[in-house]
Design an enzyme around this catalytic site. Structure first.
Site, mmCIF file in Angstrom:
data_model
loop_
_atom_site.group_PDB
_atom_site.id
_atom_site.type_symbol
_atom_site.label_atom_id
_atom_site.label_comp_id
_atom_site.label_asym_id
_atom_site.label_seq_id
_atom_site.Cartn_x
_atom_site.Cartn_y
_atom_site.Cartn_z
ATOM 1 N N LYS A 10 0.869 -1.172 0.000
ATOM 2 C CA LYS A 10 0.000 0.000 0.000
ATOM 3 C C LYS A 10 0.909 1.226 0.000
ATOM 4 C CE LYS A 10 -2.549 3.455 1.550
ATOM 5 N NZ LYS A 10 -1.948 4.775 1.842
ATOM 6 N N THR B 206 1.169 7.012 13.777
ATOM 7 C CA THR B 206 0.560 5.987 12.927
ATOM 8 C C THR B 206 1.168 4.631 13.208
ATOM 9 O OG1 THR B 206 0.180 7.649 11.211
ATOM 10 C CG2 THR B 206 0.040 5.342 10.553
ATOM 11 N N GLU C 192 9.370 0.948 11.358
ATOM 12 C CA GLU C 192 10.518 1.848 11.206
ATOM 13 C C GLU C 192 9.938 3.252 11.203
ATOM 14 O OE1 GLU C 192 12.814 4.425 10.365
ATOM 15 O OE2 GLU C 192 12.609 3.822 8.263
ATOM 16 N N CYS D 130 13.965 10.037 7.517
ATOM 17 C CA CYS D 130 13.746 9.700 8.923
ATOM 18 C C CYS D 130 15.048 9.629 9.702
ATOM 19 C CB CYS D 130 12.999 8.377 9.034
ATOM 20 S SG CYS D 130 13.881 6.958 8.335
ATOM 21 N N GLU E 21 9.560 16.134 16.063
ATOM 22 C CA GLU E 21 10.151 15.902 14.747
ATOM 23 C C GLU E 21 9.483 16.797 13.703
ATOM 24 O OE1 GLU E 21 11.061 12.096 11.822
ATOM 25 O OE2 GLU E 21 9.184 12.170 12.942
#
Length: 495
Positions: free
Chosen positions: A194, A250, A269, A303, A399
């Site tokens: 997805k 999420t 991750e 990230c 972040e």
């Protein structure tokens, strides 16, 4: 101006009425709802994608389950490796096409799309292919006492878990998608991908190449859509593992849902507020080019990239002056211009998020350099350097996932470690020094899954990658991925 000319094959692919890719063919969506994909540099619609509901998701999962049961799990490890290498060949052959699709979708500089996104995707595919024939168990001799002369032996075997749900973010959609595809297919699993609704095109093109590479229909499936599509995928009873890369909130929600579904395996991750520490002996002129590249690659939308700079007090003024000067020299422009050094943010919601942090910094008089969104078309902001008001400053803790970096001085190793670890995140960190002895003493004290010395951000397939604390669960790459995609079965024999 050296604007890249868009390939005709790219134009034709973007003009398609894209559906979902299930069992080796395109299927029409069940609803007429479409998502518009925008070029973040121009804000123009470049393509539309379908919105997958439960019906399409279940169809894709069933296809992956059937392919796992009937085809892929019974394909020899050697053949799995051959097909992944063939896919790598095709990615190389279509490299410019994939790079242009990625740049048009995400605003990634074209040279970055070519030399990092696509080129490293090939490297990772070949790395995973090499592991296909090297997945093994162990033999052992049990210590069960013999009563009547019988003997015992035992061994372990690793078997693929089955259908994997791969949920891919927008920042490096092709490469991260390939990490999940390579991990799954190498171990004998099948996968339903997805993609992000903001960056879908490269993975839709990749699955066509996978079919051309001889990977059987149903082994890789793609269902497009928003968050609800991913929810349907996670809740499917046939999905045996979820692999998610994305935001912390999420990821935590997905982890809870997966565990509540009969303890579905999950690897996460997630994000980080990563630290870079410049020690007293570091030469600012020497480290600056490498540090800035690692920090502002893809406009900081990585990230692993550093967002918190800890500078020894003796170097603080010099560092701030030279970084500010370097940022003002970056050429901001079209990501399709080969001379551009800094492009747009990837989508409108993220643009709005970063602008929120810039506004907060301006309100509190914390901007050292940059700090503004650029007026006009496209999601452009200035690369920004901020001073913080202490380790509990929201700008220091939250972040931004963008080109916004905080600087703070330190005076002792103890103070440095305390400030670096003052974070709910634990993805990456780096030390910039020529004092190897000091670096080796500091590394065990830093709470992060990956630590670099005199470098940051960039990954290699032979080195495990993943976070601790709120930055994730599980590891990618090396041989560490094998554990997450296989079940370890123990066998004991009495004879």
């Amino acid at each position: 101006m050296s604007e890249v000319q868009i390939l005709e094959s790219v134009r034709q692919f973007m003009a398609r009425q894209h559906g979902h890719f299930v069992h080796g063919k395109w299927i029409a969506p069940a609803t007429s709802e479409r998502i518009e994909l925008l070029n973040p540099a121009t804000e123009q619609v470049i393509a539309t994608i379908a919105v997958g509901g439960q019906e399409e998701v279940e169809q894709a999962v069933q296809s992956a389950h059937d392919a796992f049961t009937n085809d892929w799990a019974n394909t020899s490890p050697y053949e799995r490796g051959v097909k992944l290498n063939k896919l790598a060949d095709l990615v190389e052959q279509h490299a410019e096409e994939l790079a242009q699709l990625e740049t048009l979708s995400t605003g990634k500089l074209i040279n970055l799309s070519r030399h990092l996104e696509v080129a490293q995707s090939v490297v990772f595919l070949r790395y995973f292919a090499g592991w296909a024939t090297k997945i093994h168990g162990q033999t052992m001799q049990p210590s069960i006492p013999s009563m009547n002369g019988e003997k015992y032996t035992a061994y372990t075997v690793r078997q693929p878990v089955g259908v994997v749900a791969g949920i891919v973010p927008w920042n490096f959609s092709l490469m991260i998608g390939i990490w999940k595809i390579g991990s799954a297919l190498t171990t004998g699993c099948t996968i339903v991908i997805k993609p992000s609704e903001f960056a879908t095109l490269t993975l839709l093109r990749l699955v066509e190449l996978a079919l051309e590479a001889g990977i059987p229909a149903g082994v890789i499936n793609v269902v497009t859509g928003k968050g609800d599509t991913g929810q349907h995928l996670i809740h499917s009873s046939l999905v045996k593992k979820v692999s998610f890369t994305g935001s912390v909130p999420t990821g935590i929600a997905i982890g809870k849902q997966a565990m509540s579904s009969d303890l579905t395996r999950v690897s996460l991750e997630l994000g980080g507020k990563n630290a870079a520490a410049i020690l007293a002996d570091a030469c600012i002129d020497e480290i600056l080019p490498t540090l800035l590249q690692a920090t502002f690659v893809h406009q900081g939308q990585v990230c692993a990239a550093p967002e918190r700079f800890f500078i020894h007090q003796s170097k603080y003024d010099e560092f701030v002056q030279k970084v500010s000067g370097a940022l003002q020299q970056l050429k901001i422009g079209s990501p399709l211009d080969e001379s551009s050094m800094f492009g747009p943010l990837s989508n409108q919601p993220h643009f709005d998020k970063v602008k929120h942090y810039l506004h907060l910094a301006q309100k509190n008089n914390q901007v050292i350099s940059g700090g503004h969104a650029i007026q006009g078309t496209g999601y452009f902001v200035e690369p920004t350097l901020l001073k913080v008001q202490g380790v509990d400053d929201p700008l220091f803790l939250e972040e931004t996932f963008g080109p916004v970096v905080d600087v703070i001085p330190f005076t002792s190793d103890e103070e440095l470690i305390a400030m670096m670890n003052h974070s709910r995140f634990g993805l990456t960190a780096s030390l910039w020094t020529n004092d190897l002895a000091k670096a080796l003493r500091l590394i065990p004290q830093i709470e992060a899954g990956s630590i670099w010395v005199n470098m940051h951000t960039f990954l290699d397939p032979s080195v495990p990658f993943g976070g601790i604390k709120a930055s994730g669960v599980g590891r990618e790459f090396s041989d560490a991925f094998i554990e997450d995609y296989t079940e370890l079965k123990s066998v004991m024999i009495r004879y």
